[in-house]
Design an enzyme around this catalytic site. Sequence first.
Site, mmCIF file in Angstrom:
data_model
loop_
_atom_site.group_PDB
_atom_site.id
_atom_site.type_symbol
_atom_site.label_atom_id
_atom_site.label_comp_id
_atom_site.label_asym_id
_atom_site.label_seq_id
_atom_site.Cartn_x
_atom_site.Cartn_y
_atom_site.Cartn_z
ATOM 1 C CG ASP B 106 3.472 -12.336 20.641
ATOM 2 O OD1 ASP B 106 4.700 -12.270 20.565
ATOM 3 O OD2 ASP B 106 2.825 -11.768 21.552
ATOM 4 C CG ASP B 280 4.050 -10.259 12.961
ATOM 5 O OD1 ASP B 280 4.175 -11.438 12.585
ATOM 6 O OD2 ASP B 280 4.775 -9.746 13.844
ATOM 7 C CB CYS B 318 3.325 8.575 -0.508
ATOM 8 S SG CYS B 318 2.648 7.958 1.051
ATOM 9 C CB CYS B 320 0.837 8.818 4.084
ATOM 10 S SG CYS B 320 2.446 9.621 4.330
ATOM 11 C CB CYS B 323 3.805 11.981 1.371
ATOM 12 S SG CYS B 323 5.134 10.821 1.795
ATOM 13 C CG HIS B 348 6.021 7.492 4.485
ATOM 14 N ND1 HIS B 348 5.404 7.817 3.295
ATOM 15 C CD2 HIS B 348 7.022 6.638 4.163
ATOM 16 C CE1 HIS B 348 6.013 7.188 2.297
ATOM 17 N NE2 HIS B 348 7.006 6.462 2.796
#
Lengths: 419, 403
Positions: B106, B280, B318, B320, B323, B348
Amino acid sequence: MKLELSRVVQGGCRLGVLKGLGRSGQHSLEVPGCLLYTRCGTVPHLTQDTLHTLTNLPSVTQLTLSTIAEHQEVLEDFKDGFRKFAGLHDTVLYCSLHDPVTPCPAGHITNKTVSVWGSGGRIELTVAKFMALQRTVRPDWYQSMADGETWQSNTSRKRVRKSVDRTLAHLDECLLVHHKTQELQGVAVFGVVEGGDILEERVRSAKETAKRPVAGFCLDGLQTGSMDQALRIQLIAAVTKELPEGKPRLLQGVGRPDEVLACVEAGVDLFESFFPFQVTERGCALCFNFDITPDPERAVLEADEERDTAGETHENGELNLDDQMTSFEINLKDKRYQDDFRPLVEGCGCYCCRNHQRAYLHHLLVTNELLAGVLLMLHNTAHYLAFFGALREALAQDTLDLLKKKVLKEKCGQTKSKE
Amino acid sequence: ESGLPSPGSPWLLSPLTLRIVAECPVTKARACDLVLPHCTVNTPVFMPVGTQGTLKGITVDQLESLGCQICLGNTYHLGMRPGPELIEKANGLHGFMKWKNNLLTDSGGFQMVSLVELSEVTEEGVKFKSPYDGKEILLSPEKSISIQNSLGSDIMMQLDDVVSSTVTGPRVEEAMHRSIRWLDRCIAANKNPDKQNLFAIIQGGLNAELRKICLEEMTQRDVPGFAIGGLSGGEEKDDFWRMVTLSTDHLPREKPRYLMGVGYAVDLVVCVALGCDMFDCVFPTRTARFGSALVPWGSLQVKQKQYAKDFQPIDPDCQCPTCKRHSRAYLHALFKTDTAAMHHVTVHNIAYQLTLMRSVRQSIVEGRFPEFIRTFMKRMFPSSEQYPGWAVDALASVNITLD
């Protein structure tokens, strides 16, 4: 648990393998070696993914009741032991009493109890509660309850004697309960040798503990800051003389490389690996050289690096050494690393050194970023484990003297850069 | 990795190509492949924010394993520490943090106004006092682009005159016009147009007329992409979505639309329906550090007592790393002891955001985005009475009725 020694130096260091570890007896640990230090089952800062970027991790994970005791009720509800609770796979669990990094406030020990401090405050343990914890944690190996509060510099003889007596009484009681407890069958128990800084008490504690049916011995009350290095060595040597050769000796609270070397020579087999964590917490990276492989080319190279400002190492009764930087590390917050684009240690194969530079670590520390802890913990652990590897190799090759020279004489920052 | 030659410079390959893979026939949603110098980004995309050249506690390997193709760095923070010269020496921000995929930076404008006291905006730029050494600094369009050129990001944002969305009156108009002038200065200042894409940022506050003027003007400039700015700052959601959809109505179809500062799941899904491609927000990673885990039915405050003995993972569905291995109870316990607890939840939450966007994209590609939206809303809210009014209205505006 079975200790197979391949080398024993007269009255001193031993080289070998501790076999038959874990429930299945499948795991082994080379000695001299260290355990994997964790807090509540986690190596500080590291998830399993980041942890497993490290190779050659010790097969034994150390848990402490300091970080687990407060979860007793949860574990009892869980019913399946701490290993499963923490998502730890394929590792041997060793449960010790105290976290070596956070010293306990003194004055809370009684004849029947010791205390640990969790996140919510003090938790008092009787042998009954201690053993209930072991039953619910289900480690593969644990130390018996002990009174090691003899580290203050003016501990009276009477107090030291009490610590020995109490610890023996606790051991006997622990063993009684152990044999009656279904869940602890096949689990190894270590007795704890106390005795403060008094030679006679150390010998007495060692002799008496050795009479009990334990799998090995913890040496307690000798932690860094509790006494002179010279006295520590003298006491350890006297203690190990009284202990059976075939059983392992685990020294608690000592982790500095110079201390490790001296204690190995006095007969210690195992150490806790909290030292890399302490180095990490002060934003430093271990970089001491332990490479003694002969290399004629390197012998010619000059070291052009500036000497780092290494901290003085203190001993004698100062227990809180969190901020005491040693000569084995560099302080990455120092401005000189701002544009140093080399890895922390040239040739180190850890994730941090393969991917990142000192300048980046410096930036992360200056900006207080969480990743600093992750990367430093990875590197410091890798470096420390490699040091133990070098130590074992030196014992095997009979080059311990060379290793000592290298580790003790050289200060960080004078390492000769590899080609 | 670049695509078609950019207009006006046929011998230079464009550092950005947008391929529209699918368009939803009901809403304004699109699924695209955004080809950027470091890799192709599948949109719609959520971009995690790695403010100071790191994603709080997560290694770049972990981020890559989660399938992240683009993340953010912050020009203000990095411009202060360690500074553009050092990062240039390190081979840009990619080289400094060892990130292989794309980076978006940015301009530093938002931090100027939100973080720094006594900042003063003039035509020149934003004047402020450095919090580190008290020195007076001027962040001009030229300076911002210069820093971003040193950072070497794949997408750079123009310096815009940022005004809070709750401000009304002539200041909003002034800021909008100034942002146009600053866009031109940014375009002129870009030293690497063949490697770094400069996005414009549409301003105009909550005023439809001002927005339209801004859109009209900025779309005349030759920039590879557009951001919708000045929103997600505390304004009413009813105003928010109307400005979003107005903007996408007037932005070119064949260029990406980046809605800045939006990251709540409901907002993401609705704004995809309104035609946005990129998002974002610090929220998912920031909230993770407080123990708040994002799940399809809202969020879980893992530090709360009720999870002390909850032996399920955060989300049983999930995939991930967190998890797959850990329970809510373990994380609850770990939060009392070690920073790794935060990292577990951060992993996560990033996985949650990226998986959500992947599912959104897949549903657009397979022509079932409207159905996806209904299922998503049903899962997120216990009953249709609780559907946020603004979301119902916004979706209705693109032909989606929620029952």
